[in-house]
Motif scaffolding. Structure first.
Motif, short mmCIF file in Angstrom:
data_model
loop_
_atom_site.label_atom_id
_atom_site.label_comp_id
_atom_site.label_asym_id
_atom_site.label_seq_id
_atom_site.Cartn_x
_atom_site.Cartn_y
_atom_site.Cartn_z
N ALA A 109 22.75 -12.06 -0.63
CA ALA A 109 22.91 -11.40 0.60
C ALA A 109 21.84 -11.79 1.41
N SER A 110 22.00 -11.75 2.65
CA SER A 110 21.01 -12.23 3.69
C SER A 110 19.72 -11.39 3.49
N GLU A 111 18.69 -11.79 3.79
CA GLU A 111 17.44 -11.05 3.81
C GLU A 111 17.11 -10.54 5.20
N SER A 112 17.84 -10.87 6.24
CA SER A 112 17.64 -10.52 7.55
C SER A 112 17.76 -9.17 7.73
N SER A 113 17.15 -8.53 8.66
CA SER A 113 17.48 -7.23 9.18
C SER A 113 16.96 -7.14 10.61
N GLU A 114 17.09 -5.68 11.23
CA GLU A 114 16.68 -5.53 12.50
C GLU A 114 15.09 -5.59 12.56
N ALA A 115 14.52 -5.04 11.47
CA ALA A 115 12.94 -5.16 11.34
C ALA A 115 12.57 -6.71 11.18
N THR A 116 13.34 -7.47 10.46
CA THR A 116 12.87 -8.91 10.17
C THR A 116 14.02 -9.66 10.49
N PRO A 117 14.28 -10.13 11.76
CA PRO A 117 15.67 -10.71 12.11
C PRO A 117 15.71 -12.19 11.64
N ASP A 118 14.62 -12.89 11.23
CA ASP A 118 14.92 -14.33 10.90
C ASP A 118 13.96 -14.71 9.49
N PRO A 119 14.09 -14.03 8.55
CA PRO A 119 13.28 -14.47 7.47
C PRO A 119 13.95 -15.48 6.65
N MET A 120 13.23 -16.00 5.61
CA MET A 120 13.83 -17.09 4.78
C MET A 120 14.56 -16.15 3.75
N THR A 121 15.85 -16.56 3.56
CA THR A 121 16.43 -15.90 2.61
C THR A 121 16.34 -16.64 1.25
N ARG A 122 15.83 -16.04 0.32
CA ARG A 122 15.25 -16.78 -0.93
C ARG A 122 16.44 -16.78 -2.08
N VAL A 123 16.70 -17.90 -2.64
CA VAL A 123 17.67 -18.30 -3.62
C VAL A 123 16.96 -18.83 -4.85
N ASP A 124 16.83 -17.71 -5.75
CA ASP A 124 16.14 -18.19 -6.95
C ASP A 124 17.11 -19.00 -8.11
N LEU A 125 16.91 -20.41 -8.17
CA LEU A 125 17.82 -21.07 -8.84
C LEU A 125 17.18 -21.46 -10.42
N ARG A 126 16.09 -20.88 -10.85
CA ARG A 126 15.57 -21.23 -12.20
C ARG A 126 16.59 -21.08 -13.20
N ASP A 127 17.57 -19.99 -13.20
CA ASP A 127 18.38 -19.83 -14.18
C ASP A 127 19.57 -20.84 -14.32
N LYS A 128 19.85 -21.11 -13.04
CA LYS A 128 21.11 -21.89 -12.67
C LYS A 128 20.74 -23.51 -12.74
N ALA A 129 19.76 -23.91 -11.93
CA ALA A 129 19.47 -25.30 -11.65
C ALA A 129 18.46 -26.00 -12.27
N TYR A 130 17.56 -25.16 -12.60
CA TYR A 130 16.21 -25.75 -12.93
C TYR A 130 16.18 -26.63 -14.14
N ASN A 131 17.47 -26.71 -14.95
CA ASN A 131 17.43 -27.73 -16.12
C ASN A 131 18.64 -28.82 -15.59
N VAL A 132 19.12 -28.76 -14.32
CA VAL A 132 20.06 -29.88 -14.14
C VAL A 132 19.22 -30.93 -13.35
N PRO A 133 19.05 -32.07 -14.12
CA PRO A 133 18.17 -33.18 -13.55
C PRO A 133 19.02 -33.73 -12.20
N LEU A 134 18.23 -33.80 -11.10
CA LEU A 134 18.85 -34.51 -9.93
C LEU A 134 18.24 -35.80 -9.73
N THR A 135 19.10 -36.66 -9.32
CA THR A 135 18.80 -38.03 -9.03
C THR A 135 19.27 -38.42 -7.67
N GLY A 136 18.47 -39.70 -7.13
CA GLY A 136 19.08 -39.98 -5.79
C GLY A 136 19.28 -38.92 -4.66
N ASP A 137 20.20 -38.77 -3.96
CA ASP A 137 20.52 -37.88 -2.83
C ASP A 137 21.54 -36.66 -3.50
N PHE A 138 21.24 -35.73 -2.89
CA PHE A 138 22.26 -34.45 -3.45
C PHE A 138 21.93 -33.57 -1.97
#
Length: 172
Positions: A109-138
């Motif tokens: 879900a977006s973290e934006s609201s009327e009180a904070t209209p343009d925040p950074m919506t955080r995506v925690d990837l430690r359980d999903k992508a932290y062990n996926v080695p990335l090389t070159g471009d992605f």
């Protein structure tokens, strides 16, 4: 890496008045960062359901492999523009365009609201992508699922912005 740390500082002097108080709250995300955002919001843009936007990440010279623990997407919302859910993707590179998913997409879900209209919506990837080695471009990005997603852009020429306009759809 990827953990959000919030802290305040409390201080007390040694005068007879024993002045004391807390600082404002400070926030940072632990770990090495690659930023594609100057923190300046010039305007918002829309992503319609079924459409996606992405940014290509190229590893710096000398780094042959990395992992990703956290992603941030600057979403937008006001009383007339309610941002819908986001399906976050981490894609391989397919000759300069997003390729196959490297992890199962994550609906957030977006973290934006009327009180904070343009925040950074955080995506925690430690359980999903932290062990996926990335090389070159992605590619990292999102897809609008059931309703419009509003995100922000910065315009070239405004003080503090980059020398180019960031375009998620290749138009700039």
């Amino acid at each position: 890496a990827g953990r959000t740390v919030r802290y305040r500082i409390w201080a007390e002097d040694t005068s007879i008045y024993q002045n004391s108080g807390y600082s404002s709250e400070y926030v940072y995300i632990a770990g090495h960062h690659t930023l594609y955002d100057a923190g300046i919001v010039s305007y918002y843009t829309t992503t319609d359901p079924g459409d996606a936007k992405a940014v290509r990440i190229s590893l710096p010279d000398g780094i042959t492999e990395t992992t990703i623990a956290y992603a941030l997407i600057r979403t937008y919302q006001d009383t007339s523009n309610i941002s819908g859910p986001i399906k976050f993707h981490l894609w391989s590179d397919n000759a300069g365009v997003p390729g196959t998913d490297l992890i199962d997409p994550i609906i957030i879900a977006s973290e934006s609201s009327e009180a904070t209209p343009d925040p950074m919506t955080r995506v925690d990837l430690r359980d999903k992508a932290y062990n996926v080695p990335l090389t070159g471009d992605f590619w990292i990005g999102f897809e609008a699922t059931t309703s419009i997603v509003y995100t922000t852009q910065e315009a070239p020429g405004e003080e503090g912005t980059t020398a180019y306009e960031r375009s998620f759809d290749g138009s700039s």
